[in-house]
Structure formats: C-alpha cells, structure tokens
Design a protein around this motif. Sequence first.
Motif, PDB file in Angstrom:
ATOM      1  N   LEU A 278      66.805  42.415 -56.667  1.00 42.79           N
ATOM      2  CA  LEU A 278      67.096  42.634 -55.241  1.00 42.79           C
ATOM      3  C   LEU A 278      67.858  43.947 -55.003  1.00 42.79           C
ATOM      4  CD1 LEU A 278      67.088  41.544 -52.296  1.00 42.79           C
ATOM      5  CD2 LEU A 278      69.304  40.511 -52.807  1.00 42.79           C
ATOM      6  N   VAL A 279      68.838  44.223 -55.867  1.00 46.87           N
ATOM      7  CA  VAL A 279      69.652  45.428 -55.658  1.00 46.87           C
ATOM      8  C   VAL A 279      68.764  46.681 -55.741  1.00 46.87           C
ATOM      9  CG1 VAL A 279      71.553  46.792 -56.613  1.00 46.87           C
ATOM     10  CG2 VAL A 279      71.760  44.303 -56.460  1.00 46.87           C
ATOM     11  N   GLU A 280      67.927  46.753 -56.770  1.00 42.70           N
ATOM     12  CA  GLU A 280      67.036  47.927 -56.921  1.00 42.70           C
ATOM     13  C   GLU A 280      66.061  48.004 -55.741  1.00 42.70           C
ATOM     14  OE1 GLU A 280      67.482  45.663 -59.354  1.00 42.70           O
ATOM     15  OE2 GLU A 280      68.863  46.897 -60.518  1.00 42.70           O
ATOM     16  N   PHE A 281      65.592  46.851 -55.323  1.00 34.96           N
ATOM     17  CA  PHE A 281      64.641  46.805 -54.203  1.00 34.96           C
ATOM     18  C   PHE A 281      65.295  47.349 -52.917  1.00 34.96           C
ATOM     19  CE2 PHE A 281      62.530  44.261 -50.804  1.00 34.96           C
ATOM     20  CZ  PHE A 281      61.256  44.787 -50.943  1.00 34.96           C
ATOM     21  N   CYS A 282      66.516  46.915 -52.642  1.00 39.61           N
ATOM     22  CA  CYS A 282      67.220  47.404 -51.441  1.00 39.61           C
ATOM     23  C   CYS A 282      67.437  48.912 -51.542  1.00 39.61           C
ATOM     24  CB  CYS A 282      68.559  46.693 -51.277  1.00 39.61           C
ATOM     25  SG  CYS A 282      68.382  44.970 -50.798  1.00 39.61           S
ATOM     26  N   LYS A 283      67.715  49.377 -52.750  1.00 38.57           N
ATOM     27  CA  LYS A 283      67.935  50.820 -52.920  1.00 38.57           C
ATOM     28  C   LYS A 283      66.657  51.593 -52.544  1.00 38.57           C
ATOM     29  CE  LYS A 283      69.928  54.241 -55.964  1.00 38.57           C
ATOM     30  NZ  LYS A 283      69.195  55.247 -55.240  1.00 38.57           N
ATOM     31  N   LYS A 284      65.524  51.073 -52.974  1.00 38.93           N
ATOM     32  CA  LYS A 284      64.260  51.756 -52.651  1.00 38.93           C
ATOM     33  C   LYS A 284      64.060  51.801 -51.130  1.00 38.93           C
ATOM     34  CE  LYS A 284      62.149  50.300 -56.966  1.00 38.93           C
ATOM     35  NZ  LYS A 284      61.364  49.252 -57.600  1.00 38.93           N
ATOM     36  N   ILE A 285      64.436  50.733 -50.451  1.00 34.39           N
ATOM     37  CA  ILE A 285      64.266  50.704 -48.986  1.00 34.39           C
ATOM     38  C   ILE A 285      65.251  51.669 -48.322  1.00 34.39           C
ATOM     39  CG2 ILE A 285      64.406  49.240 -46.930  1.00 34.39           C
ATOM     40  CD1 ILE A 285      63.662  46.875 -48.767  1.00 34.39           C
ATOM     41  N   LYS A 286      66.487  51.665 -48.810  1.00 31.48           N
ATOM     42  CA  LYS A 286      67.495  52.558 -48.217  1.00 31.48           C
ATOM     43  C   LYS A 286      67.144  54.028 -48.477  1.00 31.48           C
ATOM     44  CE  LYS A 286      71.048  51.516 -46.617  1.00 31.48           C
ATOM     45  NZ  LYS A 286      71.301  51.412 -45.150  1.00 31.48           N
ATOM     46  N   ASP A 287      66.521  54.296 -49.620  1.00 30.48           N
ATOM     47  CA  ASP A 287      66.114  55.680 -49.913  1.00 30.48           C
ATOM     48  C   ASP A 287      65.094  56.189 -48.891  1.00 30.48           C
ATOM     49  OD1 ASP A 287      67.796  55.894 -52.030  1.00 30.48           O
ATOM     50  OD2 ASP A 287      66.289  55.559 -53.573  1.00 30.48           O
ATOM     51  N   MET A 288      64.439  55.251 -48.206  1.00 28.94           N
ATOM     52  CA  MET A 288      63.500  55.661 -47.141  1.00 28.94           C
ATOM     53  C   MET A 288      64.192  55.662 -45.772  1.00 28.94           C
ATOM     54  SD  MET A 288      59.799  54.006 -47.992  1.00 28.94           S
ATOM     55  CE  MET A 288      60.101  52.660 -49.082  1.00 28.94           C
ATOM     56  N   TRP A 289      65.504  55.462 -45.773  1.00 29.93           N
ATOM     57  CA  TRP A 289      66.328  55.539 -44.562  1.00 29.93           C
ATOM     58  C   TRP A 289      66.150  54.364 -43.601  1.00 29.93           C
ATOM     59  CZ3 TRP A 289      70.244  58.921 -44.469  1.00 29.93           C
ATOM     60  CH2 TRP A 289      70.179  59.970 -45.395  1.00 29.93           C
ATOM     61  N   PHE A 290      65.643  53.269 -44.085  1.00 26.32           N
ATOM     62  CA  PHE A 290      65.608  52.068 -43.228  1.00 26.32           C
ATOM     63  C   PHE A 290      66.948  51.349 -43.327  1.00 26.32           C
ATOM     64  CE2 PHE A 290      61.080  52.584 -44.283  1.00 26.32           C
ATOM     65  CZ  PHE A 290      60.561  52.591 -42.996  1.00 26.32           C
ATOM     66  N   LEU A 291      67.248  50.594 -42.273  1.00 29.86           N
ATOM     67  CA  LEU A 291      68.423  49.717 -42.317  1.00 29.86           C
ATOM     68  C   LEU A 291      67.992  48.378 -42.915  1.00 29.86           C
ATOM     69  CD1 LEU A 291      69.581  50.620 -38.736  1.00 29.86           C
ATOM     70  CD2 LEU A 291      70.870  51.149 -40.816  1.00 29.86           C
ATOM     71  N   VAL A 292      68.886  47.732 -43.634  1.00 31.29           N
ATOM     72  CA  VAL A 292      68.535  46.488 -44.323  1.00 31.29           C
ATOM     73  C   VAL A 292      69.377  45.329 -43.793  1.00 31.29           C
ATOM     74  CG1 VAL A 292      68.533  45.282 -46.550  1.00 31.29           C
ATOM     75  CG2 VAL A 292      67.815  47.670 -46.439  1.00 31.29           C
ATOM     76  N   LYS A 293      68.680  44.274 -43.389  1.00 38.55           N
ATOM     77  CA  LYS A 293      69.370  43.026 -43.003  1.00 38.55           C
ATOM     78  C   LYS A 293      69.023  41.975 -44.049  1.00 38.55           C
ATOM     79  CE  LYS A 293      69.554  39.461 -39.409  1.00 38.55           C
ATOM     80  NZ  LYS A 293      68.634  38.381 -39.686  1.00 38.55           N
ATOM     81  N   LEU A 294      70.028  41.242 -44.489  1.00 39.78           N
ATOM     82  CA  LEU A 294      69.818  40.231 -45.532  1.00 39.78           C
ATOM     83  C   LEU A 294      70.222  38.861 -45.011  1.00 39.78           C
ATOM     84  CD1 LEU A 294      69.234  39.899 -48.690  1.00 39.78           C
ATOM     85  CD2 LEU A 294      71.725  39.824 -48.899  1.00 39.78           C
ATOM     86  N   ASP A 295      69.349  37.877 -45.194  1.00 43.04           N
ATOM     87  CA  ASP A 295      69.687  36.480 -44.884  1.00 43.04           C
ATOM     88  C   ASP A 295      70.062  35.793 -46.193  1.00 43.04           C
ATOM     89  OD1 ASP A 295      68.855  37.140 -42.378  1.00 43.04           O
ATOM     90  OD2 ASP A 295      67.194  35.726 -42.294  1.00 43.04           O
ATOM     91  N   THR A 296      71.100  34.981 -46.169  1.00 42.19           N
ATOM     92  CA  THR A 296      71.514  34.331 -47.413  1.00 42.19           C
ATOM     93  C   THR A 296      72.179  32.990 -47.141  1.00 42.19           C
ATOM     94  OG1 THR A 296      72.833  34.600 -49.440  1.00 42.19           O
ATOM     95  CG2 THR A 296      73.762  35.531 -47.437  1.00 42.19           C
ATOM     96  N   ASN A 297      72.154  32.129 -48.164  1.00 38.93           N
ATOM     97  CA  ASN A 297      72.885  30.866 -48.056  1.00 38.93           C
ATOM     98  C   ASN A 297      74.286  30.978 -48.680  1.00 38.93           C
ATOM     99  OD1 ASN A 297      72.544  30.648 -50.858  1.00 38.93           O
ATOM    100  ND2 ASN A 297      70.752  29.332 -50.678  1.00 38.93           N
ATOM    101  N   GLY A 298      74.642  32.145 -49.153  1.00 35.01           N
ATOM    102  CA  GLY A 298      76.008  32.383 -49.622  1.00 35.01           C
ATOM    103  C   GLY A 298      76.333  31.820 -50.986  1.00 35.01           C
ATOM    104  N   GLN A 299      75.316  31.504 -51.771  1.00 36.94           N
ATOM    105  CA  GLN A 299      75.590  30.922 -53.086  1.00 36.94           C
ATOM    106  C   GLN A 299      75.603  31.975 -54.203  1.00 36.94           C
ATOM    107  OE1 GLN A 299      75.952  27.046 -53.922  1.00 36.94           O
ATOM    108  NE2 GLN A 299      77.012  27.890 -52.162  1.00 36.94           N
ATOM    109  N   ASN A 300      75.560  33.227 -53.818  1.00 35.13           N
ATOM    110  CA  ASN A 300      75.544  34.283 -54.838  1.00 35.13           C
ATOM    111  C   ASN A 300      76.444  35.448 -54.416  1.00 35.13           C
ATOM    112  OD1 ASN A 300      74.867  35.747 -57.062  1.00 35.13           O
ATOM    113  ND2 ASN A 300      72.665  35.406 -56.851  1.00 35.13           N
ATOM    114  N   PRO A 301      77.771  35.211 -54.398  1.00 33.78           N
ATOM    115  CA  PRO A 301      78.686  36.236 -53.875  1.00 33.78           C
ATOM    116  C   PRO A 301      78.675  37.537 -54.663  1.00 33.78           C
ATOM    117  CG  PRO A 301      79.915  34.434 -54.915  1.00 33.78           C
ATOM    118  CD  PRO A 301      78.484  34.007 -54.853  1.00 33.78           C
ATOM    119  N   ASP A 302      78.413  37.462 -55.974  1.00 34.46           N
ATOM    120  CA  ASP A 302      78.454  38.698 -56.775  1.00 34.46           C
ATOM    121  C   ASP A 302      77.390  39.693 -56.314  1.00 34.46           C
ATOM    122  OD1 ASP A 302      80.465  37.539 -58.124  1.00 34.46           O
ATOM    123  OD2 ASP A 302      79.287  36.982 -59.878  1.00 34.46           O
ATOM    124  N   ILE A 303      76.213  39.176 -55.977  1.00 36.21           N
ATOM    125  CA  ILE A 303      75.149  40.078 -55.495  1.00 36.21           C
ATOM    126  C   ILE A 303      75.535  40.661 -54.138  1.00 36.21           C
ATOM    127  CG2 ILE A 303      72.750  40.142 -54.659  1.00 36.21           C
ATOM    128  CD1 ILE A 303      72.813  40.113 -57.606  1.00 36.21           C
TER     129      ILE A 303
END
Length: 232
Positions: free
Chosen positions: A84-109
Amino acid sequence: MLISWIQKTTLLDYPSKVSCIIFTAWCNLRCSYCHNSEFVLPEKIAKIKDFIPELIFLNFLKTKIWILDWVVICGWEPTIQKDLVEFCKKIKDMWFLVKLDTNGQNPDILAELLTYNLVDYIAMDIKWDYENLENLLWIKYNKIDYLKSIEIIKTSWINYEFRTTIVKNYHTLENFEKVVKQIFPCKKYFLQNYRWWNTLNPNFNWESFNSTELLEFREIWVKYIENCEIRL
Ligand code: SF4
C-alpha cells in the motif's frame, strides 16, 4: 496491489471534487452487517477471476491527470495490502490527492503513510463502544490498535473523519458517551444508517433507524461534536 474494482469517476466521495475509487480485497475484520462478503471472505475471494493489474490502473490515472483530483482507496481494508505504501507513493508522484478508508486495525501503516505525506484524508470506522462488540464482530477486535489509530489520525496534520454504521438496538444512546470519549475532540463525524441486505452474517436481521430516530441521535451527538452529520 490487489484491485478488485474501480469506479472511474464520482463527485460523491469528496464533495465538489472529482474522485476515482479503487476497491481492494480482503479484510481483517468480520462485521456481521458487512455487505461485501464477496471481497471479505477468502473462499469467496478465491472465486474472483479478474483482478485489475496495478499497471492498468496507473495508466488509467495518467490519462486523467486533468480531470481527477482524488484517488480514494477503500474496501475492504486497504491497509492489509502489503504494498500500500509504495502504491500511494506512485499515485502521489502523479500529483493526485489520496483518501484512505480504514477500519483502524493497522496503526503502523497509517503512521508510515502520514510520515511520508502519502495520504491527504483518512476516513476511519468507529464500530462503537469497543468493549461491547461481541454481537457485531465475528473476530477479535484489537482495542489497542484501534485507539492508537484514532490518536495517530487526530494528531495528524491532515483532514479526517470518523464514521459509524449504526444498527438499531445495537447502537444505543446509553453507551454513546464512551464512544465520544474515545474520539473527542474530532473534526468530523458521520452517522451512517445500517441497511439490511446481503449481510456477512446471513442471520443478522437487525433493523435500521428511521429518519426521526437518526435526527435524535444526531442532536445528541452535535452537543459533543459540532461537525456531526447523517450520511444516508
Ligand atoms: S464492514 Fe468493513 S471492516 Fe467490517 S468486515 Fe466489512 S469491509 Fe471489513
């Protein structure tokens, strides 16, 4: 990145902005009321033949640079995708904004994404009073991770929302103060009404609230969290 489905454009997910939504697969929770067993239960996921290759999605994004503002990464729990982290980086490198939905069970990510500025908005599910989730979840809920995620999100610099899918007779006002204490102070909070259809637990036939009851709920919530809305 496991991508099960893409909604190419929507104005609904982030008001007044154009978004596309990608749906992943798998979830580390089992909410009885979940409508998406096809993408949550391993035996059902195994039947999906065509996941969308990441490259196809990234190429699609390249053609939408002047149209789309946000990429929304949701369903069913994106933070369990290993890249997920690498994937978000690829999206941000294209200058898009990223919104993430989560259930909060993975705070480290969540912490990692925030540290590297790879996410611009987080929407986290608040299942309710975490000490009483037995009827609602089929799986052990990690309260420590849940509380850590809330703290990480609240103390971040980005905009965020907490939201709860409320189910009549389960979500009562009796224990709502406990929930307020968990999330207060909170920038934005949404109450989402439960609808009965295709539930993960086929015997989960609890009721929805009617609109008057929803408004009563909201009236009490806004005393504590001003920016509390009902999402139908
Ligand atoms: S409702 Fe969300 S958190 Fe719960 S099982 Fe379904 S996808 Fe997972």
